[in-house]
Design an enzyme around this catalytic site. Structure first.
Site, mmCIF file in Angstrom:
data_model
loop_
_atom_site.group_PDB
_atom_site.id
_atom_site.type_symbol
_atom_site.label_atom_id
_atom_site.label_comp_id
_atom_site.label_asym_id
_atom_site.label_seq_id
_atom_site.Cartn_x
_atom_site.Cartn_y
_atom_site.Cartn_z
ATOM 1 N N ILE A 209 -3.282 1.420 -9.694
ATOM 2 C CA ILE A 209 -4.617 0.618 -9.619
ATOM 3 C C ILE A 209 -4.832 -0.439 -10.345
ATOM 4 O O ILE A 209 -5.510 -1.280 -10.238
ATOM 5 C CB ILE A 209 -5.773 1.807 -9.846
ATOM 6 C CG1 ILE A 209 -6.964 1.645 -9.301
ATOM 7 C CG2 ILE A 209 -5.830 2.119 -11.243
ATOM 8 C CD1 ILE A 209 -7.095 1.414 -7.511
ATOM 9 N N ASN B 90 7.176 7.257 -18.126
ATOM 10 C CA ASN B 90 6.544 7.787 -19.525
ATOM 11 C C ASN B 90 6.216 9.263 -19.664
ATOM 12 O O ASN B 90 5.854 9.963 -18.610
ATOM 13 C CB ASN B 90 5.168 7.004 -19.498
ATOM 14 C CG ASN B 90 5.149 5.672 -19.791
ATOM 15 O OD1 ASN B 90 6.152 4.979 -20.558
ATOM 16 N ND2 ASN B 90 4.361 4.824 -19.212
ATOM 17 N N HIS C 82 7.125 4.278 -12.430
ATOM 18 C CA HIS C 82 6.355 2.802 -12.162
ATOM 19 C C HIS C 82 7.704 2.097 -11.484
ATOM 20 O O HIS C 82 8.539 1.716 -12.186
ATOM 21 C CB HIS C 82 6.104 2.448 -13.536
ATOM 22 C CG HIS C 82 5.068 3.035 -14.052
ATOM 23 N ND1 HIS C 82 3.622 2.579 -14.035
ATOM 24 C CD2 HIS C 82 4.984 3.990 -14.912
ATOM 25 C CE1 HIS C 82 2.810 3.456 -14.862
ATOM 26 N NE2 HIS C 82 3.580 4.456 -15.230
ATOM 27 N N GLN D 281 2.376 8.692 -22.220
ATOM 28 C CA GLN D 281 1.814 9.073 -20.648
ATOM 29 C C GLN D 281 0.332 9.523 -20.587
ATOM 30 O O GLN D 281 -0.224 9.916 -21.565
ATOM 31 C CB GLN D 281 2.565 10.582 -20.358
ATOM 32 C CG GLN D 281 2.276 10.852 -18.774
ATOM 33 C CD GLN D 281 3.372 12.388 -18.704
ATOM 34 O OE1 GLN D 281 3.758 12.579 -19.554
ATOM 35 N NE2 GLN D 281 3.251 12.844 -17.720
ATOM 36 N N HIS E 281 5.635 10.442 -12.521
ATOM 37 C CA HIS E 281 5.613 9.325 -11.788
ATOM 38 C C HIS E 281 6.466 8.482 -12.346
ATOM 39 O O HIS E 281 6.693 8.270 -13.537
ATOM 40 C CB HIS E 281 4.100 8.979 -11.692
ATOM 41 C CG HIS E 281 3.535 8.639 -13.061
ATOM 42 N ND1 HIS E 281 2.721 9.580 -13.645
ATOM 43 C CD2 HIS E 281 3.577 7.351 -13.693
ATOM 44 C CE1 HIS E 281 2.302 9.080 -14.862
ATOM 45 N NE2 HIS E 281 2.675 8.010 -14.857
#
Ligand code: AMP
Ligand code: ZN
Length: 136
Positions: A30, A85, A99, A91, A97
């Site tokens: 986002i 992270n 990136h 994090q 996740h």
């Protein structure tokens, strides 16, 4: 469970999905730190790399080249960083996740590693190897 990425998986909150299979979802971050900044997550909720089992790791990391190549073809970046992270304060969302961050000339993104080359001798390196190997 109060996990924003699980809510994205359940379509309880909207997201900009770019890839989905039985085990993995990729969607736009986002914040769009750079154009095309994408997150890849396992559908299985695991907090971070320390909770990640090998089977889930194979699935989620297995999708990375496909998305990286698509970002490269789409945006023609000068390069691409892959970042993950783990734990506070690095994090901020506690669903594992990866990136994918396409990089552009003068994109303002700061991502650096320190360079301590030449500061440590052979004994130091070998002692680190011994310590880490004991934990494997
Ligand atoms: P990290 O600091 O590695 O935990 O990064 C978490 C990332 O999740 C940040 O880059 C956020 O911009 C991103 N993020 C948080 N909420 C959302 C959301 N609803 N949709 C897309 N990305 C999100
Ligand atoms: Zn989750």
């Amino acid at each position: 469970m109060d996990c924003i990425f699980c809510k994205i998986l359940e379509n309880e909150i909207p997201s900009y999905k770019i890839y989905e299979d039985d085990d993995v979802l990729a969607f736009l971050d986002i914040t769009q730190g750079t154009k095309g900044h994408t997150l890849i997550i396992p559908k299985k909720h695991v907090k971070n790399v320390y909770e990640l089992d090998e089977d889930t790791a194979v699935k989620v990391f297995g999708v990375v080249p496909k998305i990286a190549k698509a970002l490269k073809s789409t945006f023609n970046p000068i390069g691409l960083n892959i970042v993950n992270n783990n734990d506070k304060p690095l994090q901020s969302v506690f669903h594992f996740h990866i990136h994918l961050i396409p990089r552009y000339e003068n994109d303002g993104m700061v991502l650096s590693t320190l360079n301590n080359y030449g500061k440590f001798n052979d004994d130091h390196f070998n002692s680190l190897v011994d310590l880490i190997k004991k934990e494997l």
